[in-house]
Design an enzyme around this catalytic site. Structure first.
Site, mmCIF file in Angstrom:
data_model
loop_
_atom_site.group_PDB
_atom_site.id
_atom_site.type_symbol
_atom_site.label_atom_id
_atom_site.label_comp_id
_atom_site.label_asym_id
_atom_site.label_seq_id
_atom_site.Cartn_x
_atom_site.Cartn_y
_atom_site.Cartn_z
ATOM 1 N N CYS A 115 51.521 43.177 72.029
ATOM 2 C CA CYS A 115 52.444 44.206 72.507
ATOM 3 C C CYS A 115 51.882 45.568 72.128
ATOM 4 O O CYS A 115 51.435 45.757 70.991
ATOM 5 C CB CYS A 115 53.815 43.995 71.871
ATOM 6 S SG CYS A 115 55.027 45.233 72.364
ATOM 7 N N HIS A 157 58.541 39.054 78.492
ATOM 8 C CA HIS A 157 58.225 40.010 77.422
ATOM 9 C C HIS A 157 58.866 41.371 77.710
ATOM 10 O O HIS A 157 59.484 41.978 76.814
ATOM 11 C CB HIS A 157 56.697 40.119 77.308
ATOM 12 C CG HIS A 157 56.200 41.042 76.250
ATOM 13 N ND1 HIS A 157 55.471 40.606 75.162
ATOM 14 C CD2 HIS A 157 56.307 42.392 76.102
ATOM 15 C CE1 HIS A 157 55.173 41.638 74.394
ATOM 16 N NE2 HIS A 157 55.661 42.738 74.944
ATOM 17 N N GLU A 158 58.754 41.844 78.955
ATOM 18 C CA GLU A 158 59.277 43.181 79.280
ATOM 19 C C GLU A 158 60.801 43.186 79.323
ATOM 20 O O GLU A 158 61.421 44.153 78.869
ATOM 21 C CB GLU A 158 58.688 43.677 80.606
ATOM 22 C CG GLU A 158 57.166 43.812 80.616
ATOM 23 C CD GLU A 158 56.607 44.566 79.419
ATOM 24 O OE1 GLU A 158 57.250 45.503 78.922
ATOM 25 O OE2 GLU A 158 55.495 44.197 78.965
ATOM 26 N N HIS A 161 62.108 43.558 75.946
ATOM 27 C CA HIS A 161 62.108 44.962 75.484
ATOM 28 C C HIS A 161 63.401 45.663 75.888
ATOM 29 O O HIS A 161 63.950 46.466 75.124
ATOM 30 C CB HIS A 161 60.929 45.729 76.087
ATOM 31 C CG HIS A 161 59.649 45.623 75.311
ATOM 32 N ND1 HIS A 161 59.535 46.026 74.000
ATOM 33 C CD2 HIS A 161 58.417 45.188 75.680
ATOM 34 C CE1 HIS A 161 58.275 45.831 73.591
ATOM 35 N NE2 HIS A 161 57.586 45.316 74.579
HETATM 36 NI NI NI Z 1 55.571 44.760 74.506
#
Ligand code: NI
Length: 203
Positions: A115, A157-158, A161
């Protein structure tokens, strides 16, 4: 040189990465401010380089992420490794206000990921092999799309976030490795080797 500037990337420890991001007002997608932010996020992701960037990573607590994966990001991956990761490329994609659902296939895949907000580290994360996303694109129309393989990993993953989660929350902690040690010891080898040597479970 002209073009959008590169933004500073927020690193872990900053609360903006730990707060759920606010939905974007669709009307804002017609403003030059938001279009400029998207262009700057794209430039920042490409410059890093990375395959995804969420708005909280540039200090903006809104539900917006940019994604892009292609050969220029595949580095030293062999054909075999790329196939194992189902890393087939992902056109530049913008997700606004995404909701994520699992598809019928409950299968997960475990690979190293990293990341931009956690510099210098990489670790093994189990991710669903396919996800369905409903979102708006950068111009406002709704999109309903299934992502699979590495693209599904980037999307998960995004979207994490945007919910205030980092991959560190899901990583096999004993797999965590500096990027230098990863390159020296584990790149190019099956994750089973690292799991046996470092003592973590591969799901
Ligand atoms: Ni990331």
């Amino acid at each position: 040189m002209s073009g959008p500037g590169v933004l500073a990337i927020v690193e872990c420890g900053d609360p903006v990465l730990r707060r759920p991001a606010e939905p974007v007002d669709p009307a804002d997608l017609r403003t030059s401010e938001l279009q400029l932010l998207i262009a700057k996020m794209r430039a920042t992701m490409e410059a890093a380089p990375g395959v995804g960037l969420a708005a909280p990573q540039v200090g903006m607590p809104i539900q917006l992420a940019v994604l892009h994966d292609g050969p220029e990001r595949w580095g030293q991956l062999t054909e075999e490794e790329r196939t194992a990761r189902q890393r087939n490329g992902l056109d530049f994609t913008v997700l606004v206000n995404p909701t994520l659902r699992l598809v019928d296939d409950p299968d997960q895949a475990s690979f190293y990921e990293g990341c931009l907000s956690v510099p210098g580290l990489t670790g093994v994360v189990a991710r669903h092999r396919a996800v369905r996303v409903e979102a708006l694109d950068e111009h406002g129309p709704p999109v309903d799309r299934v992502f699979s393989g590495w693209a599904a990993r980037i999307v998960q993953h995004e979207v994490d976030h945007l919910r205030g989660h980092l991959y560190l929350d899901r990583v096999e902690t004993r797999s965590l490795s500096t990027t230098a040690n990863y390159a020296r010891l584990w790149a190019g080898w099956p994750a089973e080797d690292a799991a046996a040597s470092l003592g973590f479970t591969l799901r």
